[in-house]
Design a protein around this motif. Structure first.
Motif, PDB file in Angstrom:
ATOM      1  N   ARG A   1       7.835 -22.924 -77.178  1.00  0.00           N
ATOM      2  CA  ARG A   1       8.969 -22.294 -76.515  1.00  0.00           C
ATOM      3  C   ARG A   1      10.251 -23.115 -76.686  1.00  0.00           C
ATOM      4  O   ARG A   1      11.358 -22.571 -76.738  1.00  0.00           O
ATOM      5  CB  ARG A   1       8.647 -22.052 -75.042  1.00  0.00           C
ATOM      6  N   VAL A   2      10.117 -24.443 -76.811  1.00  0.00           N
ATOM      7  CA  VAL A   2      11.276 -25.277 -77.121  1.00  0.00           C
ATOM      8  C   VAL A   2      11.830 -24.914 -78.494  1.00  0.00           C
ATOM      9  O   VAL A   2      13.053 -24.842 -78.695  1.00  0.00           O
ATOM     10  CB  VAL A   2      10.903 -26.775 -77.061  1.00  0.00           C
ATOM     11  N   LEU A   3      10.946 -24.680 -79.466  1.00  0.00           N
ATOM     12  CA  LEU A   3      11.402 -24.271 -80.795  1.00  0.00           C
ATOM     13  C   LEU A   3      12.135 -22.932 -80.746  1.00  0.00           C
ATOM     14  O   LEU A   3      13.121 -22.718 -81.453  1.00  0.00           O
ATOM     15  CB  LEU A   3      10.209 -24.169 -81.754  1.00  0.00           C
ATOM     16  N   VAL A   4      11.636 -22.024 -79.915  1.00  0.00           N
ATOM     17  CA  VAL A   4      12.326 -20.742 -79.743  1.00  0.00           C
ATOM     18  C   VAL A   4      13.702 -20.974 -79.133  1.00  0.00           C
ATOM     19  O   VAL A   4      14.701 -20.397 -79.579  1.00  0.00           O
ATOM     20  CB  VAL A   4      11.490 -19.790 -78.858  1.00  0.00           C
ATOM     21  N   ALA A   5      13.785 -21.829 -78.116  1.00  0.00           N
ATOM     22  CA  ALA A   5      15.072 -22.130 -77.487  1.00  0.00           C
ATOM     23  C   ALA A   5      16.038 -22.747 -78.490  1.00  0.00           C
ATOM     24  O   ALA A   5      17.242 -22.444 -78.478  1.00  0.00           O
ATOM     25  CB  ALA A   5      14.870 -23.067 -76.294  1.00  0.00           C
ATOM     26  N   ARG A   6      15.534 -23.625 -79.367  1.00  0.00           N
ATOM     27  CA  ARG A   6      16.394 -24.233 -80.387  1.00  0.00           C
ATOM     28  C   ARG A   6      17.014 -23.156 -81.275  1.00  0.00           C
ATOM     29  O   ARG A   6      18.201 -23.212 -81.620  1.00  0.00           O
ATOM     30  CB  ARG A   6      15.586 -25.211 -81.233  1.00  0.00           C
ATOM     31  N   ALA A   7      16.213 -22.146 -81.642  1.00  0.00           N
ATOM     32  CA  ALA A   7      16.730 -21.050 -82.458  1.00  0.00           C
ATOM     33  C   ALA A   7      17.726 -20.198 -81.673  1.00  0.00           C
ATOM     34  O   ALA A   7      18.766 -19.795 -82.201  1.00  0.00           O
ATOM     35  CB  ALA A   7      15.572 -20.193 -82.966  1.00  0.00           C
ATOM     36  N   LEU A   8      17.430 -19.939 -80.409  1.00  0.00           N
ATOM     37  CA  LEU A   8      18.308 -19.105 -79.593  1.00  0.00           C
ATOM     38  C   LEU A   8      19.640 -19.786 -79.287  1.00  0.00           C
ATOM     39  O   LEU A   8      20.650 -19.110 -79.070  1.00  0.00           O
ATOM     40  CB  LEU A   8      17.621 -18.738 -78.280  1.00  0.00           C
ATOM     41  N   ALA A   9      19.653 -21.110 -79.280  1.00  0.00           N
ATOM     42  CA  ALA A   9      20.882 -21.835 -78.974  1.00  0.00           C
ATOM     43  C   ALA A   9      21.991 -21.521 -79.962  1.00  0.00           C
ATOM     44  O   ALA A   9      23.176 -21.631 -79.636  1.00  0.00           O
ATOM     45  CB  ALA A   9      20.614 -23.340 -78.946  1.00  0.00           C
TER      46      ALA A   9
ATOM     47  N   GLU B   1      17.773 -32.518 -76.229  1.00  0.00           N
ATOM     48  CA  GLU B   1      18.156 -33.012 -77.556  1.00  0.00           C
ATOM     49  C   GLU B   1      17.617 -32.123 -78.665  1.00  0.00           C
ATOM     50  O   GLU B   1      18.317 -31.830 -79.640  1.00  0.00           O
ATOM     51  CB  GLU B   1      17.667 -34.450 -77.727  1.00  0.00           C
ATOM     52  N   VAL B   2      16.365 -31.688 -78.539  1.00  0.00           N
ATOM     53  CA  VAL B   2      15.774 -30.841 -79.576  1.00  0.00           C
ATOM     54  C   VAL B   2      16.494 -29.501 -79.642  1.00  0.00           C
ATOM     55  O   VAL B   2      16.849 -29.010 -80.723  1.00  0.00           O
ATOM     56  CB  VAL B   2      14.265 -30.635 -79.320  1.00  0.00           C
ATOM     57  N   VAL B   3      16.730 -28.900 -78.487  1.00  0.00           N
ATOM     58  CA  VAL B   3      17.400 -27.597 -78.468  1.00  0.00           C
ATOM     59  C   VAL B   3      18.851 -27.738 -78.936  1.00  0.00           C
ATOM     60  O   VAL B   3      19.395 -26.828 -79.575  1.00  0.00           O
ATOM     61  CB  VAL B   3      17.323 -26.968 -77.066  1.00  0.00           C
ATOM     62  N   GLY B   4      19.460 -28.881 -78.673  1.00  0.00           N
ATOM     63  CA  GLY B   4      20.829 -29.114 -79.118  1.00  0.00           C
ATOM     64  C   GLY B   4      21.001 -29.041 -80.617  1.00  0.00           C
ATOM     65  O   GLY B   4      22.096 -28.724 -81.112  1.00  0.00           O
ATOM     66  N   VAL B   5      19.943 -29.317 -81.370  1.00  0.00           N
ATOM     67  CA  VAL B   5      20.006 -29.210 -82.823  1.00  0.00           C
ATOM     68  C   VAL B   5      20.377 -27.791 -83.245  1.00  0.00           C
ATOM     69  O   VAL B   5      21.025 -27.578 -84.276  1.00  0.00           O
ATOM     70  CB  VAL B   5      18.657 -29.630 -83.446  1.00  0.00           C
ATOM     71  N   GLY B   6      19.991 -26.818 -82.429  1.00  0.00           N
ATOM     72  CA  GLY B   6      20.302 -25.437 -82.755  1.00  0.00           C
ATOM     73  C   GLY B   6      21.785 -25.116 -82.750  1.00  0.00           C
ATOM     74  O   GLY B   6      22.208 -24.085 -83.283  1.00  0.00           O
ATOM     75  N   ARG B   7      22.603 -25.981 -82.161  1.00  0.00           N
ATOM     76  CA  ARG B   7      24.048 -25.745 -82.123  1.00  0.00           C
ATOM     77  C   ARG B   7      24.787 -26.370 -83.299  1.00  0.00           C
ATOM     78  O   ARG B   7      26.013 -26.196 -83.423  1.00  0.00           O
ATOM     79  CB  ARG B   7      24.635 -26.312 -80.829  1.00  0.00           C
ATOM     80  N   LEU B   8      24.103 -27.100 -84.160  1.00  0.00           N
ATOM     81  CA  LEU B   8      24.783 -27.854 -85.213  1.00  0.00           C
ATOM     82  C   LEU B   8      25.671 -26.977 -86.081  1.00  0.00           C
ATOM     83  O   LEU B   8      26.771 -27.367 -86.466  1.00  0.00           O
ATOM     84  CB  LEU B   8      23.760 -28.589 -86.081  1.00  0.00           C
ATOM     85  N   ALA B   9      25.170 -25.772 -86.418  1.00  0.00           N
ATOM     86  CA  ALA B   9      25.946 -24.904 -87.304  1.00  0.00           C
ATOM     87  C   ALA B   9      27.192 -24.343 -86.629  1.00  0.00           C
ATOM     88  O   ALA B   9      28.066 -23.793 -87.299  1.00  0.00           O
ATOM     89  CB  ALA B   9      25.070 -23.745 -87.791  1.00  0.00           C
ATOM     90  N   ARG B  10      27.287 -24.498 -85.312  1.00  0.00           N
ATOM     91  CA  ARG B  10      28.427 -23.933 -84.584  1.00  0.00           C
ATOM     92  C   ARG B  10      29.342 -25.012 -83.991  1.00  0.00           C
ATOM     93  O   ARG B  10      30.211 -24.703 -83.183  1.00  0.00           O
ATOM     94  CB  ARG B  10      27.923 -23.016 -83.463  1.00  0.00           C
ATOM     95  N   LEU B  11      29.145 -26.255 -84.365  1.00  0.00           N
ATOM     96  CA  LEU B  11      29.972 -27.319 -83.822  1.00  0.00           C
ATOM     97  C   LEU B  11      31.402 -27.228 -84.342  1.00  0.00           C
ATOM     98  O   LEU B  11      31.661 -26.670 -85.415  1.00  0.00           O
ATOM     99  CB  LEU B  11      29.389 -28.690 -84.177  1.00  0.00           C
ATOM    100  N   GLY B  12      32.318 -27.781 -83.598  1.00  0.00           N
ATOM    101  CA  GLY B  12      33.716 -27.798 -83.993  1.00  0.00           C
ATOM    102  C   GLY B  12      33.963 -28.754 -85.146  1.00  0.00           C
ATOM    103  O   GLY B  12      33.047 -29.390 -85.675  1.00  0.00           O
ATOM    104  N   PRO B  13      35.219 -28.912 -85.526  1.00  0.00           N
ATOM    105  CA  PRO B  13      35.554 -29.720 -86.708  1.00  0.00           C
ATOM    106  C   PRO B  13      35.176 -31.190 -86.572  1.00  0.00           C
ATOM    107  O   PRO B  13      35.026 -31.877 -87.576  1.00  0.00           O
ATOM    108  CB  PRO B  13      37.073 -29.543 -86.827  1.00  0.00           C
ATOM    109  N   PHE B  14      35.009 -31.669 -85.346  1.00  0.00           N
ATOM    110  CA  PHE B  14      34.665 -33.080 -85.161  1.00  0.00           C
ATOM    111  C   PHE B  14      33.167 -33.293 -85.000  1.00  0.00           C
ATOM    112  O   PHE B  14      32.706 -34.421 -84.833  1.00  0.00           O
ATOM    113  CB  PHE B  14      35.405 -33.641 -83.942  1.00  0.00           C
ATOM    114  N   GLY B  15      32.379 -32.210 -85.049  1.00  0.00           N
ATOM    115  CA  GLY B  15      30.937 -32.323 -85.007  1.00  0.00           C
ATOM    116  C   GLY B  15      30.368 -32.798 -83.695  1.00  0.00           C
ATOM    117  O   GLY B  15      29.291 -33.375 -83.651  1.00  0.00           O
ATOM    118  N   ARG B  16      31.087 -32.580 -82.609  1.00  0.00           N
ATOM    119  CA  ARG B  16      30.627 -33.017 -81.298  1.00  0.00           C
ATOM    120  C   ARG B  16      30.319 -31.810 -80.421  1.00  0.00           C
ATOM    121  O   ARG B  16      30.969 -30.775 -80.527  1.00  0.00           O
ATOM    122  CB  ARG B  16      31.690 -33.884 -80.622  1.00  0.00           C
TER     123      ARG B  16
END
Length: 261
Positions: free
Chosen positions: A146-154, A95-110
């Motif tokens: 390292r989780v924070l690094v993964a969040r950025a790398l995501a 869940e924490v690392v998934g936050v790193g994908r927010l800027a790349r989500l599709g139009p429905f935000g999923r």
């Protein structure tokens, strides 16, 4: 194109400049350390690149555009100056690392299958694949970093900014982080690391910028920066996604670690 370009930049908070008169150019793919004593302005300089501190004058461009443009946010990864990611609300590593994908989500935000795969690959890149479903609070301090690094790398960034990534973690975690950053740098991602502990990352960072009283006093090879500029022995905090044309890719070869501290 330069990854970072500052001309006579003034950066601060409110109307008070902490950094001033700064000229700095960082080329695509460089790995640079920002050094300086406590309160020198090095963290403010980095925060200015992220839009977290105010640009009061001069020019500040990141990835070819004025700092703060929404379309640039998905191209920049950031690891903040915090030792842990534990909070009042329980969250898993996924869940924490998934936050790193927010800027790349599709139009429905999923999260799409590609996003979920990116999260898994980012966690594997930092050697925590076996902890994907574990609560972040159950991890050691080094593992949480390292989780924070993964969040950025995501986010698969072109530019990765890190603030004191090795502070407060053990030698094993520092070595694991260095190995991860070596792989990330090898893909062409630009690295900017604010730190006073250069030993662990000396094999990755090649250039140093020393900030002194809000101005750059040295810009050159890390090996020649001088030990007095790199550490004071203590750590004190200072007061739309477009697909990148280059940068970290989650299908690149990744280091393996024992998943320890």
């Amino acid at each position: 194109m330069s990854a970072i370009r500052l001309r006579d930049a003034r950066i601060g908070y409110g109307d008070a400049a902490v950094v001033q008169g700064v000229d700095l150019t960082v080329a695509d793919g460089e790995a640079i350390a920002v050094l300086g004593s406590n309160g020198s302005g090095k963290t403010t300089l980095a925060r200015g690149l992220l839009g977290l501190a105010t640009v009061l004058g001069g020019e500040v461009e990141v990835l070819g555009a004025p700092v703060g443009r929404p379309r640039e946010r998905g191209r920049i990864g950031y690891v903040p100056q915090r030792h842990t990611v534990s909070g009042a609300v329980p969250a898993t590593v996924r869940e924490v690392v998934g936050v790193g994908r927010l800027a790349r989500l599709g139009p429905f935000g999923r999260l799409r299958p590609a996003d979920r795969a990116a999260v898994q690959d980012a966690v594997a890149a930092v050697g925590l694949a076996d902890r994907l479903g574990d609560p972040v609070a159950s991890l050691s301090g080094g593992q949480q970093r390292r989780v924070l690094v993964a969040r950025a790398l995501a986010a698969e960034p072109e530019l990765l900014v890190m603030d004191e990534p090795t502070a407060g973690v053990d030698a094993a975690s520092q070595d694991a982080l260095a190995a991860v950053l070596a792989d990330v740098s090898a893909t062409g991602t630009t690295l900017l690391v604010v730190t006073h502990e250069t030993a662990a990352l000396a094999g990755v960072l090649t250039r140093a910028v020393v900030v002194d009283h809000g101005r750059i006093s040295y810009d050159g090879p890390l090996a020649e920066a001088g030990v007095e500029a790199t550490t004071d022995g203590h750590h004190h905090p200072e007061g739309t996604g477009l697909a990148p044309s280059r940068g970290y890719r989650l299908d690149q070869p990744r280091v393996t670690t024992d998943g320890g501290r």
